[in-house]
Scaffold this motif. Structure first.
Motif: not given
Length: 303
Positions: A184-211
């Protein structure tokens, strides 16, 4: 079962990050507003059981007779007493607190917290010292007016609400703060939203080649894509998020054409929902050609 006999106000509760994000973008703020978040330290183990049972008793008596109240309290006492742990090869029972693994513990903690919020937070809102106070389980976000209250006063006040409840503050940096999965970021008269990811978050999901079943492989991308379209992100932030999703897909061998197909499906579903809402409200409804053109644009590689 307790839900049937007791009612909670839920004045300060956040139901989910999507609805909360949309509400935040409608909140009017000014340059004197700042943000701070709190994390309640060791919530479950610090819930005073006897005190909470008295709170529950008073709430039960408002909507039920004495017999039902007595029965519910008797059951709760049995459930709460089943709180044991192993320490140094011995079975111990804590002097206070509720069990971490009990299904009813979250409701008991919620009753306790709402009781003190109703008694202490409302007056700060009425005084206009704070513009927003919301909580999701044990995470709290406060937006306050620096001309009417300062950080020291907030920290002192909120930590004096109950001796068992201690809060760890996190202060905003560069006009931004993380809350749930949002930045959540403050601007002058409103709040702006973005997606937050922790620094420890990995970009690994279930591999498509897995069973694994295909639905399990698609689950993470379905969630991330739905979130991207549901949150009130500006076009630049939405494009950055789409590029991140594509990068995650590539790193886990997820085919690009399946990701694009999934994106089209989610957009189509969102478009149908929007159409129903517009029809119900009686507002102007774009033509089928206009909606199809927009859908085709959004279903391409770039959002």
């Amino acid at each position: 079962m307790l839900y049937q006999y007791i009612s909670l106000n839920n004045y300060f509760n956040v139901t989910n990050s999507t609805n909360f994000a949309n509400d935040l973008t409608k909140l009017e703020i000014h340059e004197n507003h700042k943000m701070i978040s709190f994390d309640i330290k060791d919530l479950y183990v610090n819930i005073p059981t006897d005190e909470t049972l008295n709170i529950i008793k008073s709430k039960l008596l408002k909507n039920n007779n004495i017999q039902i109240t007595h029965q519910m309290l008797s059951l709760l006492k049995v459930i709460i007493s089943q709180n044991y742990l192993m320490f140094q090869q011995k079975i111990c029972q804590p002097l206070q607190g509720i069990s971490m693994g009990s299904p009813i513990s979250s409701l008991i903690a919620e009753i306790f917290l709402q009781h003190y919020e109703d008694a202490n937070i409302k007056q700060l809102l009425d005084m206009k010292s704070i513009a927003l106070y919301v909580r999701y389980v044990d995470d709290i976000l406060v937006i306050y007016d620096t001309t009417k209250i300062n950080l020291h006063t907030i920290n002192t006040y909120i930590n004096k609400i109950h001796s068992n409840i201690k809060l760890n503050p996190t202060y905003e940096e560069h006009n931004s703060i993380a809350f749930l999965d949002l930045t959540i970021t403050r601007r002058q008269t409103k709040l702006e939203i973005d997606i937050y990811r922790k620094p420890t978050t990995t970009f690994t999901t279930i591999n498509f080649l897995s069973n694994h079943p295909i639905e399990q492989k698609m689950a993470a991308f379905r969630f991330h894509t739905t979130r991207m379209h549901s949150l009130p992100l500006n076009p630049n932030k939405k494009q950055i998020e789409w590029e991140i999703i594509q990068s995650v897909a590539k790193n886990n061998n997820f085919p690009q054409h399946l990701l694009l197909k999934l994106n089209r499906q989610i957009l189509h579903k969102a478009n149908k929902k929007l159409t129903r809402m517009i029809k119900k409200s009686g507002l102007y409804l774009p033509s089928t050609a206009q909606r199809s053109e927009k859908l085709q644009i959004c279903s391409k590689t770039q959002i």
